[in-house]
Design an enzyme around this catalytic site. Structure first.
Site, PDB file in Angstrom:
ATOM      1  N   ALA A 168       0.867  -1.181   0.000  1.00  0.00           N
ATOM      2  CA  ALA A 168       0.000   0.000   0.000  1.00  0.00           C
ATOM      3  C   ALA A 168       0.901   1.228   0.000  1.00  0.00           C
ATOM      4  O   ALA A 168       2.078   1.150   0.380  1.00  0.00           O
ATOM      5  CB  ALA A 168      -0.894  -0.028   1.233  1.00  0.00           C
TER       6      ALA A 168
ATOM      7  N   GLU B 293      -0.360  -9.326  -0.499  1.00  0.00           N
ATOM      8  CA  GLU B 293      -1.776  -9.592  -0.207  1.00  0.00           C
ATOM      9  C   GLU B 293      -2.607  -9.608  -1.494  1.00  0.00           C
ATOM     10  O   GLU B 293      -3.510 -10.435  -1.648  1.00  0.00           O
ATOM     11  CB  GLU B 293      -2.311  -8.541   0.779  1.00  0.00           C
ATOM     12  CG  GLU B 293      -1.716  -8.745   2.176  1.00  0.00           C
ATOM     13  CD  GLU B 293      -1.951  -7.558   3.092  1.00  0.00           C
ATOM     14  OE1 GLU B 293      -1.651  -6.418   2.672  1.00  0.00           O
ATOM     15  OE2 GLU B 293      -2.417  -7.768   4.216  1.00  0.00           O
TER      16      GLU B 293
ATOM     17  N   GLU C 285       5.168  -4.918   6.892  1.00  0.00           N
ATOM     18  CA  GLU C 285       4.482  -3.821   7.590  1.00  0.00           C
ATOM     19  C   GLU C 285       5.030  -3.604   8.998  1.00  0.00           C
ATOM     20  O   GLU C 285       5.069  -2.489   9.494  1.00  0.00           O
ATOM     21  CB  GLU C 285       2.970  -4.118   7.680  1.00  0.00           C
ATOM     22  CG  GLU C 285       2.240  -4.029   6.351  1.00  0.00           C
ATOM     23  CD  GLU C 285       2.165  -5.337   5.604  1.00  0.00           C
ATOM     24  OE1 GLU C 285       2.961  -6.259   5.897  1.00  0.00           O
ATOM     25  OE2 GLU C 285       1.321  -5.453   4.697  1.00  0.00           O
TER      26      GLU C 285
HETATM   27  N1  CAA Z   1       4.600   3.186  -0.730  1.00  0.00           N
HETATM   28  C1  CAA Z   1       4.999   4.358  -1.301  1.00  0.00           C
HETATM   29  N2  CAA Z   1       6.126   4.496  -2.013  1.00  0.00           N
HETATM   30  C2  CAA Z   1       6.896   3.400  -2.154  1.00  0.00           C
HETATM   31  C3  CAA Z   1       6.561   2.157  -1.596  1.00  0.00           C
HETATM   32  C4  CAA Z   1       5.339   2.079  -0.856  1.00  0.00           C
HETATM   33  N3  CAA Z   1       4.891   0.933  -0.322  1.00  0.00           N
HETATM   34  N4  CAA Z   1       7.533   1.274  -1.894  1.00  0.00           N
HETATM   35  C5  CAA Z   1       8.430   1.931  -2.632  1.00  0.00           C
HETATM   36  N5  CAA Z   1       8.056   3.216  -2.782  1.00  0.00           N
HETATM   37  C6  CAA Z   1       8.763   4.286  -3.500  1.00  0.00           C
HETATM   38  C7  CAA Z   1       9.979   4.766  -2.711  1.00  0.00           C
HETATM   39  O1  CAA Z   1       9.602   5.708  -1.732  1.00  0.00           O
HETATM   40  C8  CAA Z   1      10.821   5.347  -3.816  1.00  0.00           C
HETATM   41  O2  CAA Z   1      10.299   6.614  -4.148  1.00  0.00           O
HETATM   42  P1  CAA Z   1      11.300   7.901  -4.305  1.00  0.00           P
HETATM   43  O3  CAA Z   1      12.136   7.556  -5.514  1.00  0.00           O
HETATM   44  O4  CAA Z   1      10.371   9.043  -4.526  1.00  0.00           O
HETATM   45  O5  CAA Z   1      12.097   7.956  -3.055  1.00  0.00           O
HETATM   46  C9  CAA Z   1      10.542   4.428  -4.997  1.00  0.00           C
HETATM   47  O6  CAA Z   1       9.306   3.768  -4.705  1.00  0.00           O
HETATM   48  C10 CAA Z   1      11.627   3.359  -5.175  1.00  0.00           C
HETATM   49  O7  CAA Z   1      11.797   2.698  -3.922  1.00  0.00           O
HETATM   50  P2  CAA Z   1      13.219   2.533  -3.175  1.00  0.00           P
HETATM   51  O8  CAA Z   1      14.124   3.660  -3.534  1.00  0.00           O
HETATM   52  O9  CAA Z   1      12.960   2.307  -1.720  1.00  0.00           O
HETATM   53  O10 CAA Z   1      13.724   1.197  -3.885  1.00  0.00           O
HETATM   54  P3  CAA Z   1      14.731   0.091  -3.277  1.00  0.00           P
HETATM   55  O11 CAA Z   1      15.036  -0.814  -4.420  1.00  0.00           O
HETATM   56  O12 CAA Z   1      15.844   0.740  -2.558  1.00  0.00           O
HETATM   57  O13 CAA Z   1      13.859  -0.712  -2.191  1.00  0.00           O
HETATM   58  C11 CAA Z   1      11.910  -1.855  -1.341  1.00  0.00           C
HETATM   59  C12 CAA Z   1      12.779  -1.470  -2.581  1.00  0.00           C
HETATM   60  C13 CAA Z   1      12.672  -2.806  -0.436  1.00  0.00           C
HETATM   61  C14 CAA Z   1      10.677  -2.523  -1.882  1.00  0.00           C
HETATM   62  C15 CAA Z   1      11.549  -0.559  -0.569  1.00  0.00           C
HETATM   63  O14 CAA Z   1      11.019   0.398  -1.478  1.00  0.00           O
HETATM   64  C16 CAA Z   1      10.537  -0.779   0.515  1.00  0.00           C
HETATM   65  O15 CAA Z   1      10.853  -1.259   1.582  1.00  0.00           O
HETATM   66  N6  CAA Z   1       9.253  -0.388   0.254  1.00  0.00           N
HETATM   67  C17 CAA Z   1       8.195  -0.470   1.250  1.00  0.00           C
HETATM   68  C18 CAA Z   1       7.730  -1.900   1.453  1.00  0.00           C
HETATM   69  C19 CAA Z   1       6.662  -1.932   2.512  1.00  0.00           C
HETATM   70  O16 CAA Z   1       6.875  -1.611   3.669  1.00  0.00           O
HETATM   71  N7  CAA Z   1       5.428  -2.347   2.129  1.00  0.00           N
HETATM   72  C20 CAA Z   1       4.307  -2.406   3.008  1.00  0.00           C
HETATM   73  C21 CAA Z   1       3.482  -1.145   2.907  1.00  0.00           C
HETATM   74  S1  CAA Z   1       2.149  -1.054   4.102  1.00  0.00           S
HETATM   75  C22 CAA Z   1       0.945  -2.096   3.506  1.00  0.00           C
HETATM   76  O17 CAA Z   1       1.081  -2.673   2.448  1.00  0.00           O
HETATM   77  C23 CAA Z   1      -0.283  -2.277   4.387  1.00  0.00           C
HETATM   78  C24 CAA Z   1      -1.222  -3.342   3.930  1.00  0.00           C
HETATM   79  O18 CAA Z   1      -1.377  -4.364   4.565  1.00  0.00           O
HETATM   80  C25 CAA Z   1      -2.045  -3.126   2.709  1.00  0.00           C
END
Ligand code: CAA
Length: 262
Positions: free
Chosen positions: A70, A116, A136
């Site tokens: 998300a 999910e 998360e």
């Molecule tokens: N939401 C918003 N933006 C996101 C995102 C997310 N879930 N995942 C990645 N992005 C964005 C980053 O902020 C980044 O944007 P900017 O270039 O503007 O900074 C862009 O996508 C590229 O991401 P990274 O630079 O972080 O890429 P990476 O290769 O270094 O890392 C990753 C990849 C490990 C997937 C990392 O992006 C990450 O940890 N993302 C979040 C994963 C996460 O926590 N997901 C759970 C979200 S909460 C949820 O899903 C609740 C639910 O139950 C529905």
């Protein structure tokens, strides 16, 4: 067919004969699932479910990401009451409610809501580089779109607990070994492989497919006895279809069936 009405997804209702493709399309954000994208996905699935030409739906992302969850940036400043009012996961119910089979073709990250979403689909084909996880916990929340329920049923309590409580990712091979996904293929083949599976399914009677899908979901989501009665009722119902007559008749006559969806 037009893609114009959608901003964050691309929809090809006639990607191949009887097969529709939905591509999540926020590549710069690793296909983070914002509210608008989920609304579009809900609408697209509802439309494809109504489209008589479509017999199987594939949801995919790109090589780098199926979806990284998300949209954290959109959620960051929200409080519980905001979430309650928006009811952000209500749109997700449509995925579960879709009557036609949905295959997730996953490459790269399938994290949080991305994992999910894949699990809410009926089958998952993944590339070797796919990564599944519920991270998360690392941002101080927990899965909210079915992760604790569907992951636990798919991989069992111990592994689900480890993934949900530590946020660790698992690779495609491990996901396959644990029963989370159907098949792992080389990176360049994940979509082709999903299409292959979709083609096989699209040859069957759409009526029988719909009722069989509903019945497998019932098994996944309910107790055995309730599921058995549900399955039996749906089995009897397949005999109301012309496709049942056609399928059995074709078997007896040693020819290929021609299913019409009636
Ligand atoms: N939401 C918003 N933006 C996101 C995102 C997310 N879930 N995942 C990645 N992005 C964005 C980053 O902020 C980044 O944007 P900017 O270039 O503007 O900074 C862009 O996508 C590229 O991401 P990274 O630079 O972080 O890429 P990476 O290769 O270094 O890392 C990753 C990849 C490990 C997937 C990392 O992006 C990450 O940890 N993302 C979040 C994963 C996460 O926590 N997901 C759970 C979200 S909460 C949820 O899903 C609740 C639910 O139950 C529905």
């Amino acid at each position: 067919m037009t893609h114009m009405e959608y901003q964050f997804i691309l929809v090809e209702p006639a990607f191949q004969k009887h097969i529709a493709l939905i591509r999540l399309n926020r590549p710069k954000e690793l296909n983070a699932l914002n509210l608008q994208l989920m609304l579009e996905l809900k609408q697209a699935l509802a439309n494809l479910d109504q489209n008589e030409e479509v017999r199987c739906i594939i949801i995919t992302g790109n090589e780098q990401a199926f979806a990284a969850g998300a949209d954290i940036k959109q959620m960051e400043s929200k409080n519980s009451i905001d979430l309650l009012k928006i009811d952000q996961f209500e749109t997700w119910d449509q995925i579960r409610k879709t009557k036609k089979p949905i295959i997730a073709a996953v490459s790269g990250f399938a994290l949080g809501g991305g994992c999910e979403l894949a699990m809410t689909c009926d089958m998952i084909i993944a590339s070797e580089s796919a990564k599944f996880g519920q991270p998360e916990i690392k941002i101080g929340i927990m899965p909210g779109a079915g992760g604790t329920q569907r992951l636990t049923r798919a991989v069992g309590k111990a592994m689900a607990m480890e993934m949900v409580l530590t946020g660790k990712f698992i690779g495609a091979e491990e996901a396959k070994n644990r029963g989370l996904i159907n098949k792992v293929v080389p990176d360049e083949l994940y979509l082709d492989e999903a299409v292959k599976l979709a083609k096989e399914i699209a040859q069957m009677s759409p009526v029988a497919i719909q009722l069989a899908k509903e019945s497998v979901l019932k098994a996944f989501e309910s107790g055995l006895q309730e599921g058995l009665y549900f399955e039996r009722k749906n089995f009897y119902l397949t005999f109301a279809s012309e496709d049942q007559k056609e399928g059995m008749n074709a078997f007896v006559e040693k020819r290929k069936p021609n299913f019409k969806g009636n």
